[in-house]
Write a protein that holds these residues in place. Structure first.
Motif, PDB file in Angstrom:
ATOM      1  N   PRO A 276       0.634  -0.944  -0.383  1.00  0.00           N
ATOM      2  CA  PRO A 276      -0.018  -0.392  -0.026  1.00  0.00           C
ATOM      3  C   PRO A 276       0.905   1.316  -0.030  1.00  0.00           C
ATOM      4  CG  PRO A 276      -0.579  -1.358   1.844  1.00  0.00           C
ATOM      5  CD  PRO A 276       0.366  -2.427   1.257  1.00  0.00           C
ATOM      6  N   LYS A 277       0.296   2.386  -0.550  1.00  0.00           N
ATOM      7  CA  LYS A 277       1.491   3.303  -0.441  1.00  0.00           C
ATOM      8  C   LYS A 277       1.476   4.308   0.569  1.00  0.00           C
ATOM      9  CE  LYS A 277       0.932   7.242  -4.098  1.00  0.00           C
ATOM     10  NZ  LYS A 277      -0.105   8.422  -3.823  1.00  0.00           N
ATOM     11  N   SER A 278       0.686   4.635   1.453  1.00  0.00           N
ATOM     12  CA  SER A 278       1.828   4.701   2.591  1.00  0.00           C
ATOM     13  C   SER A 278       2.832   4.008   3.511  1.00  0.00           C
ATOM     14  CB  SER A 278       0.631   5.471   3.281  1.00  0.00           C
ATOM     15  OG  SER A 278      -0.769   5.911   2.667  1.00  0.00           O
ATOM     16  N   PHE A 279       2.242   2.560   3.494  1.00  0.00           N
ATOM     17  CA  PHE A 279       3.655   1.634   3.680  1.00  0.00           C
ATOM     18  C   PHE A 279       4.791   1.613   2.620  1.00  0.00           C
ATOM     19  CE2 PHE A 279       0.121   0.644   6.453  1.00  0.00           C
ATOM     20  CZ  PHE A 279       0.477  -0.117   6.688  1.00  0.00           C
ATOM     21  N   ARG A 280       4.587   2.034   1.264  1.00  0.00           N
ATOM     22  CA  ARG A 280       5.867   2.010   0.487  1.00  0.00           C
ATOM     23  C   ARG A 280       7.554   2.449   0.827  1.00  0.00           C
ATOM     24  NH1 ARG A 280       3.496   3.397  -4.795  1.00  0.00           N
ATOM     25  NH2 ARG A 280       1.652   0.975  -4.555  1.00  0.00           N
ATOM     26  N   GLY A 281       8.569   2.459   0.802  1.00  0.00           N
ATOM     27  CA  GLY A 281       9.515   2.548   1.352  1.00  0.00           C
ATOM     28  C   GLY A 281      10.179   2.020   3.052  1.00  0.00           C
ATOM     29  N   LEU A 282      10.470   2.811   3.988  1.00  0.00           N
ATOM     30  CA  LEU A 282      10.516   2.878   5.002  1.00  0.00           C
ATOM     31  C   LEU A 282       9.529   2.162   5.683  1.00  0.00           C
ATOM     32  CD1 LEU A 282      13.681   5.360   5.707  1.00  0.00           C
ATOM     33  CD2 LEU A 282      14.001   2.636   5.884  1.00  0.00           C
ATOM     34  N   PRO A 283       8.463   2.522   6.341  1.00  0.00           N
ATOM     35  CA  PRO A 283       8.116   2.312   7.275  1.00  0.00           C
ATOM     36  C   PRO A 283       7.366   0.624   6.868  1.00  0.00           C
ATOM     37  CG  PRO A 283       7.088   3.938   6.114  1.00  0.00           C
ATOM     38  CD  PRO A 283       7.875   4.136   5.503  1.00  0.00           C
ATOM     39  N   ILE A 284       7.096  -0.233   5.891  1.00  0.00           N
ATOM     40  CA  ILE A 284       7.423  -1.738   5.635  1.00  0.00           C
ATOM     41  C   ILE A 284       8.397  -1.909   6.442  1.00  0.00           C
ATOM     42  CG2 ILE A 284       8.162  -1.318   3.699  1.00  0.00           C
ATOM     43  CD1 ILE A 284       5.338  -3.496   4.684  1.00  0.00           C
ATOM     44  N   ALA A 285       9.590  -1.590   6.034  1.00  0.00           N
ATOM     45  CA  ALA A 285      10.823  -1.495   6.546  1.00  0.00           C
ATOM     46  C   ALA A 285      10.431  -2.147   7.396  1.00  0.00           C
ATOM     47  CB  ALA A 285      12.051  -0.797   5.472  1.00  0.00           C
ATOM     48  N   PHE A 286      10.583  -1.133   8.276  1.00  0.00           N
ATOM     49  CA  PHE A 286      10.337  -1.130   9.929  1.00  0.00           C
ATOM     50  C   PHE A 286       9.680  -1.997  10.816  1.00  0.00           C
ATOM     51  CE2 PHE A 286      12.847   2.995  10.057  1.00  0.00           C
ATOM     52  CZ  PHE A 286      13.517   2.846  10.929  1.00  0.00           C
ATOM     53  N   ILE A 287       8.673  -2.420   9.704  1.00  0.00           N
ATOM     54  CA  ILE A 287       7.219  -2.975   9.858  1.00  0.00           C
ATOM     55  C   ILE A 287       7.457  -4.400  10.464  1.00  0.00           C
ATOM     56  CG2 ILE A 287       5.020  -4.311  10.500  1.00  0.00           C
ATOM     57  CD1 ILE A 287       3.967  -1.075   9.135  1.00  0.00           C
ATOM     58  N   THR A 288       8.526  -4.635   9.100  1.00  0.00           N
ATOM     59  CA  THR A 288       9.543  -6.081   8.800  1.00  0.00           C
ATOM     60  C   THR A 288      10.931  -6.047  10.363  1.00  0.00           C
ATOM     61  OG1 THR A 288       8.836  -5.503   6.585  1.00  0.00           O
ATOM     62  CG2 THR A 288      10.084  -7.729   7.063  1.00  0.00           C
ATOM     63  N   VAL A 289      11.254  -5.264  10.524  1.00  0.00           N
ATOM     64  CA  VAL A 289      12.161  -5.770  11.418  1.00  0.00           C
ATOM     65  C   VAL A 289      11.784  -5.783  12.680  1.00  0.00           C
ATOM     66  CG1 VAL A 289      14.297  -4.614  12.650  1.00  0.00           C
ATOM     67  CG2 VAL A 289      13.853  -3.755   9.964  1.00  0.00           C
ATOM     68  N   GLY A 290      10.590  -4.836  13.184  1.00  0.00           N
ATOM     69  CA  GLY A 290       9.707  -5.604  14.306  1.00  0.00           C
ATOM     70  C   GLY A 290       8.810  -6.953  14.408  1.00  0.00           C
ATOM     71  N   ILE A 291       8.919  -7.414  13.461  1.00  0.00           N
ATOM     72  CA  ILE A 291       8.598  -8.540  13.046  1.00  0.00           C
ATOM     73  C   ILE A 291       9.457  -9.887  13.746  1.00  0.00           C
ATOM     74  CG2 ILE A 291       7.558 -11.035  11.887  1.00  0.00           C
ATOM     75  CD1 ILE A 291       5.625  -8.694  10.632  1.00  0.00           C
TER      76      ILE A 291
END
Lengths: 199, 193
Positions: free
Chosen positions: A172-187
């Motif tokens: 999803p557009k707002s998640f692209r780039g760093l946000p999704i990366a941070f969430i992945t690192v969180g998991i």
């Protein structure tokens, strides 16, 4: 046995990125491709180990006897900057191909807080491995630094693999780039929490 | 840019955490509660303002080749000053923030502002820039701290309003990454509108 505990603890239980939050900026910056992540891990590994040994010796035989421990921060960052510069010059002469491969990552290591963080931790904190809490001796400090940087490499290479897959997905557009990366690192960090308690 | 603009740009347009994504280590590590985030933000702001002022003063006379080492020494000096001040006056805070106070030296925000702003602007503007970016950083850290404290311990600034333990993961490492990730999403969503 104690060295084994140090290694397992530094790589898995207290992973430098996923549990201690050191070196997050370069971790995010260069992990989008597996090849660059491997190169950066190698360079960081080398510099962290070397810098920890040198700063440990400087602290023990120079700053502590002279009562100058309050200068630790300044002294250590200068040592690290000089060391990185030196590694760069030596590598350029000895192995131009490796120098080419690491290229831009080498100078960046000076501002990687993992290097200064490990160096300061080793000389100021007491560690508990097996028996009572104590300051690390030179051998333990070296193994700790090496294992910590291997943990950095492990987290970085794993994450680069995940990110290469992420890049091919429709995010999803707002998640692209760093946000999704941070969430992945969180998991990922959650998965690494599973190691807590084994040492 | 107007004087007022210099101070307010750090809050939204050039927010160091959500837009520039700099200084991630202290952002993630010290925001276990709102008060810790606030203290870390203020500590960074202190170094940022002073180093900006001094660097804008010395920039014209520093040779180009050695400017990075010189800036790092200036920053490290103020960090050491901060360490000594905090040890003397707020030892508990120094104890809580621990390693991340000396690590302000390698915080990319401080060196970044020196390189991008302080070395080519006047002393007054550089000081204002330090205040602005420092405020933005403090605000972001406090917001992350508030969210993590509510979810993790059911309180805000130590004032407990949900009984029980809360979701422990949010006080630990994974929560830091998750909260920062989702807040970034929210920031992107709101900023685009």
């Amino acid at each position: 046995m104690e060295y084994l505990l140090i290694i397992v603890s530094a790589i898995f239980v207290n992973n430098i990125v996923l549990a201690q939050f050191l070196g997050v900026c370069p971790f995010m910056g260069v992990s989008s491709k597996l090849s660059t992540a491997t190169g950066m891990s190698g360079a960081v590994c080398f510099v962290i180990t070397l810098a920890t040994v040198v700063t440990y010796l400087i602290n023990k035989y120079f700053l502590v006897p002279l009562g100058l421990t309050y200068l630790q921060t300044i002294a250590f960052i200068l040592v690290i900057a000089a060391l990185v510069q030196m590694v760069e010059i030596v590598l350029k002469k000895i192995s131009p191909s490796l120098y080419q491969a690491l290229g831009i990552f080498l100078p960046l290591i000076t501002t990687n807080c993992a290097v200064l963080g490990v160096a300061i931790n080793v000389v100021t904190k007491e560690f508990t491995f097996g028996d009572a809490a104590h300051m690390l001796n030179l051998g333990e400090a070296t193994v700790y630094a090496l294992a910590t940087s291997l943990g950095y490499g492990l987290a970085m290479v794993l994450f680069a693999g995940l990110r290469e897959q992420l890049a091919m997905n429709d995010v999803p557009k707002s998640f692209r780039g760093l946000p999704i990366a941070f969430i992945t690192v969180g998991i990922m960090a959650m998965a690494f929490l599973g190691f807590s308690g084994i040492v | 840019m107007s004087k007022f603009g210099l101070i307010t740009k750090g809050l939204l347009k050039e927010n160091p955490t959500f837009v520039l994504v700099l200084g991630m280590c202290p952002t993630l590590a010290t925001t276990t509660s709102a008060i810790n985030g606030l203290e870390m933000g203020l500590a960074t702001m202190f170094v940022l303002i002073l180093s900006n002022i001094v660097i804008s003063l010395i920039a014209p006379v520093v040779p180009d080749k050695v400017h990075i080492p010189v800036y790092i020494v200036v920053i490290a000096t103020f960090v050491t000053l901060l360490q000594l001040l905090m040890q003397a006056y707020t030892p508990e805070v120094y104890e809580t923030l621990g390693l991340f106070i000396p690590l302000i030296v390698v915080n990319c925000i401080v060196l970044g502002r020196a390189e991008a702003f302080a070395c080519k602007n006047s002393v007054g503007d550089s000081a204002l820039d330090g205040i602005g970016i420092g405020l933005g950083f403090t605000l972001s850290l406090t917001v992350i701290g508030i969210v993590r404290e509510i979810l993790g311990s059911g309180s805000v600034f130590g004032w407990k309003f949900i009984a029980g333990d809360g979701i422990l993961a949010f006080v630990m490492a994974p929560g830091a990454f998750l909260v920062l990730g989702y807040l970034m999403v929210l920031f992107n969503k709101l900023a685009k509108r």
